[in-house]
Design an enzyme around this catalytic site. Sequence first.
Site, PDB file in Angstrom:
ATOM      1  N   LEU A 209       0.832  -1.197   0.000  1.00 42.86           N
ATOM      2  CA  LEU A 209       0.000   0.000   0.000  1.00 42.86           C
ATOM      3  C   LEU A 209       0.869   1.250   0.000  1.00 42.86           C
ATOM      4  O   LEU A 209       1.784   1.361   0.811  1.00 42.86           O
ATOM      5  CB  LEU A 209      -0.910   0.006   1.231  1.00 42.86           C
ATOM      6  CG  LEU A 209      -1.876  -1.167   1.321  1.00 42.86           C
ATOM      7  CD1 LEU A 209      -2.656  -1.115   2.620  1.00 42.86           C
ATOM      8  CD2 LEU A 209      -2.825  -1.172   0.135  1.00 42.86           C
ATOM      9  N   GLY A 229       3.965   0.377   4.847  1.00 40.06           N
ATOM     10  CA  GLY A 229       5.327   0.834   5.123  1.00 40.06           C
ATOM     11  C   GLY A 229       5.408   1.379   6.546  1.00 40.06           C
ATOM     12  O   GLY A 229       4.733   2.349   6.881  1.00 40.06           O
ATOM     13  N   ASP A 233       7.714   9.723   8.245  1.00 40.51           N
ATOM     14  CA  ASP A 233       8.770  10.543   7.632  1.00 40.51           C
ATOM     15  C   ASP A 233       8.337  11.970   7.335  1.00 40.51           C
ATOM     16  O   ASP A 233       9.068  12.713   6.674  1.00 40.51           O
ATOM     17  CB  ASP A 233       9.290   9.879   6.349  1.00 40.51           C
ATOM     18  CG  ASP A 233       8.217   9.790   5.266  1.00 40.51           C
ATOM     19  OD1 ASP A 233       7.037  10.037   5.593  1.00 40.51           O
ATOM     20  OD2 ASP A 233       8.552   9.496   4.121  1.00 40.51           O
ATOM     21  N   ASN A 235       6.579  13.055   5.283  1.00 38.96           N
ATOM     22  CA  ASN A 235       6.550  13.243   3.834  1.00 38.96           C
ATOM     23  C   ASN A 235       7.875  13.631   3.188  1.00 38.96           C
ATOM     24  O   ASN A 235       7.903  14.290   2.159  1.00 38.96           O
ATOM     25  CB  ASN A 235       5.491  14.308   3.511  1.00 38.96           C
ATOM     26  CG  ASN A 235       4.824  14.007   2.198  1.00 38.96           C
ATOM     27  OD1 ASN A 235       4.706  12.841   1.831  1.00 38.96           O
ATOM     28  ND2 ASN A 235       4.436  15.024   1.498  1.00 38.96           N
ATOM     29  N   ARG A 236       8.970  13.214   3.798  1.00 39.47           N
ATOM     30  CA  ARG A 236      10.277  13.531   3.203  1.00 39.47           C
ATOM     31  C   ARG A 236      10.553  12.677   1.976  1.00 39.47           C
ATOM     32  O   ARG A 236      11.164  13.136   1.032  1.00 39.47           O
ATOM     33  CB  ARG A 236      11.381  13.257   4.229  1.00 39.47           C
ATOM     34  CG  ARG A 236      11.804  14.420   5.050  1.00 39.47           C
ATOM     35  CD  ARG A 236      13.124  14.154   5.738  1.00 39.47           C
ATOM     36  NE  ARG A 236      13.202  12.895   6.455  1.00 39.47           N
ATOM     37  CZ  ARG A 236      12.613  12.635   7.622  1.00 39.47           C
ATOM     38  NH1 ARG A 236      11.885  13.583   8.191  1.00 39.47           N
ATOM     39  NH2 ARG A 236      12.743  11.468   8.223  1.00 39.47           N
ATOM     40  N   CYS A 241       8.200   3.754  -0.829  1.00 34.72           N
ATOM     41  CA  CYS A 241       7.567   2.435  -0.760  1.00 34.72           C
ATOM     42  C   CYS A 241       7.217   1.918  -2.152  1.00 34.72           C
ATOM     43  O   CYS A 241       7.275   0.718  -2.400  1.00 34.72           O
ATOM     44  CB  CYS A 241       6.329   2.489   0.127  1.00 34.72           C
ATOM     45  SG  CYS A 241       6.784   2.785   1.841  1.00 34.72           S
ATOM     46  N   LEU A 255      -5.086   3.646  -1.388  1.00 30.82           N
ATOM     47  CA  LEU A 255      -6.471   3.564  -0.923  1.00 30.82           C
ATOM     48  C   LEU A 255      -7.325   4.494  -1.796  1.00 30.82           C
ATOM     49  O   LEU A 255      -6.839   5.536  -2.234  1.00 30.82           O
ATOM     50  CB  LEU A 255      -6.570   4.018   0.544  1.00 30.82           C
ATOM     51  CG  LEU A 255      -5.852   3.156   1.576  1.00 30.82           C
ATOM     52  CD1 LEU A 255      -5.867   3.860   2.934  1.00 30.82           C
ATOM     53  CD2 LEU A 255      -6.502   1.789   1.689  1.00 30.82           C
ATOM     54  N   VAL A 269      -1.241  11.284   2.064  1.00 26.05           N
ATOM     55  CA  VAL A 269      -0.400  10.386   2.845  1.00 26.05           C
ATOM     56  C   VAL A 269      -0.931  10.301   4.269  1.00 26.05           C
ATOM     57  O   VAL A 269      -1.047  11.303   4.967  1.00 26.05           O
ATOM     58  CB  VAL A 269       1.059  10.875   2.858  1.00 26.05           C
ATOM     59  CG1 VAL A 269       1.941   9.851   3.560  1.00 26.05           C
ATOM     60  CG2 VAL A 269       1.557  11.080   1.435  1.00 26.05           C
ATOM     61  N   LEU A 270      -1.261   9.106   4.663  1.00 24.34           N
ATOM     62  CA  LEU A 270      -1.802   8.888   5.998  1.00 24.34           C
ATOM     63  C   LEU A 270      -0.743   8.256   6.885  1.00 24.34           C
ATOM     64  O   LEU A 270       0.292   7.793   6.400  1.00 24.34           O
ATOM     65  CB  LEU A 270      -2.995   7.935   5.901  1.00 24.34           C
ATOM     66  CG  LEU A 270      -4.127   8.361   4.987  1.00 24.34           C
ATOM     67  CD1 LEU A 270      -4.995   7.175   4.650  1.00 24.34           C
ATOM     68  CD2 LEU A 270      -4.952   9.442   5.634  1.00 24.34           C
TER      69      LEU A 270
HETATM   70  N1  SAH Z   1       7.080   8.261   2.348  1.00 28.56           N
HETATM   71  C1  SAH Z   1       6.319   7.097   2.681  1.00 28.56           C
HETATM   72  C2  SAH Z   1       5.017   7.471   3.369  1.00 28.56           C
HETATM   73  C3  SAH Z   1       4.861   6.870   4.726  1.00 28.56           C
HETATM   74  S1  SAH Z   1       3.209   6.873   5.295  1.00 28.56           S
HETATM   75  C4  SAH Z   1       6.080   6.296   1.398  1.00 28.56           C
HETATM   76  O1  SAH Z   1       6.967   6.235   0.552  1.00 28.56           O
HETATM   77  O2  SAH Z   1       5.018   5.689   1.251  1.00 28.56           O
HETATM   78  C5  SAH Z   1       3.184   5.246   6.030  1.00 28.56           C
HETATM   79  C6  SAH Z   1       2.591   4.140   5.193  1.00 28.56           C
HETATM   80  O3  SAH Z   1       1.174   4.229   5.171  1.00 28.56           O
HETATM   81  C7  SAH Z   1       2.986   4.094   3.748  1.00 28.56           C
HETATM   82  O4  SAH Z   1       4.195   3.464   3.555  1.00 28.56           O
HETATM   83  C8  SAH Z   1       1.855   3.314   3.116  1.00 28.56           C
HETATM   84  O5  SAH Z   1       2.047   1.926   3.263  1.00 28.56           O
HETATM   85  C9  SAH Z   1       0.667   3.729   3.939  1.00 28.56           C
HETATM   86  N2  SAH Z   1      -0.133   4.808   3.296  1.00 28.56           N
HETATM   87  C10 SAH Z   1      -0.186   6.113   3.663  1.00 28.56           C
HETATM   88  N3  SAH Z   1      -1.075   6.776   2.896  1.00 28.56           N
HETATM   89  C11 SAH Z   1      -1.601   5.873   2.027  1.00 28.56           C
HETATM   90  C12 SAH Z   1      -2.567   5.929   0.969  1.00 28.56           C
HETATM   91  N4  SAH Z   1      -3.192   7.066   0.664  1.00 28.56           N
HETATM   92  N5  SAH Z   1      -2.848   4.795   0.287  1.00 28.56           N
HETATM   93  C13 SAH Z   1      -2.221   3.624   0.600  1.00 28.56           C
HETATM   94  N6  SAH Z   1      -1.305   3.515   1.582  1.00 28.56           N
HETATM   95  C14 SAH Z   1      -0.995   4.611   2.288  1.00 28.56           C
END
Ligand code: SAH
Length: 329
Positions: A209, A229, A233, A235-236, A241, A255, A269-270
């Site tokens: 995901l 994942g 971070d 959002n850095r 992933c 999602l 990003v959640l």
């Molecule tokens: N920079 C990271 C973000 C971490 S957020 C990256 O490269 O993904 C932590 C984790 O939550 C992510 O790795 C992902 O598995 C999940 N996640 C966060 N937002 C999501 C979304 N909108 N759809 C699917 N998975 C998400």
Amino acid sequence: MILSEDHSESLELSKKAQKRMLKMARLEERKIERRAKEKATRKEKKIKRAEKIAAGEQVSENEGAQKRAKLNRVKEPFAARVVLDLGFDDKMSDKEIISLCSQLAYVYSINRRSPNPFRSLLFTSLNGRTLSRLEKLNQAGYKRWVGTEWWSEGYDRLWVQTLEEFTPRDGEGFGDATSKEDWAKDNIVEKSPEESLAVPVSQNRVVYLTADSSEILEELREGETYIIGGICDHNRYKNLCLDKARASGVRAAQLPIGRYLSHLSTRKVLTVNQVFGILVKWVETRDWELSFYSVIPKRKFQDRGRGREPTDMDFPAKTTVMEEEEPAL
Ligand code: SAH
């Protein structure tokens, strides 16, 4: 000697640090008071209960038993696996590691409380500061989390190492397949969801995901594996992933938030616990919209442009990071 050193150090504390220390001391004091009050209330309840029993009156089960009964009530688990990929230890600050570990505890607690928990919670690549932090929390409480598995190896062991150890049932052999992997691809997917959790996984039943994928996750299926994942971070790292998923040859999907909350930008990003909460809620309700709103407070979507509906113009950065307040352990 040590005392005087400490003293001189505290004299040098900045005003801000002094204020912070005072605040922490006050909070700690309040916590102690609160705990004492709770203890007194519990004691009072216990006495009243004993009095009732002595008087031959009917009493309900005590609170502890009620709580335990609630946790252990009949569950209908969902026969899928969620992997928390902890292979990003070196990409986080100490503070972020602390947040991540709280989020992991939250994930466990969400699953434990759900009437339809994921059958398997697997934490992979557990090493470094994440491991040290978990060891420190609640006397390594994570080791007592029911129904969880912890590996220091990466998630690819799901299909690499287990496959090496795996032999087909007596007399079945590998048939016409040219390699064990080919054989696994054709055979393992046909097993029942329950069984497929116990045998090596075929990569095409694994979904990583990530908000960075253009694929959209339509539904969750029993027998599949979903990777989240394990990284906090702020959002850095974009595509971190997604790149990892590609390198390990598994599908990636985001999602379907945009479909239901279209006024948001393209990338949402959640946090780890929010994503997990949404998955669990979906299993319970089979309704994405309901699941999003139950986990992400509505006000989060209205942070910008108070008093009116936000539009796409409110999110020019094309990224919305929905960091939660840190969940309590
Ligand atoms: N920079 C990271 C973000 C971490 S957020 C990256 O490269 O993904 C932590 C984790 O939550 C992510 O790795 C992902 O598995 C999940 N996640 C966060 N937002 C999501 C979304 N909108 N759809 C699917 N998975 C998400």
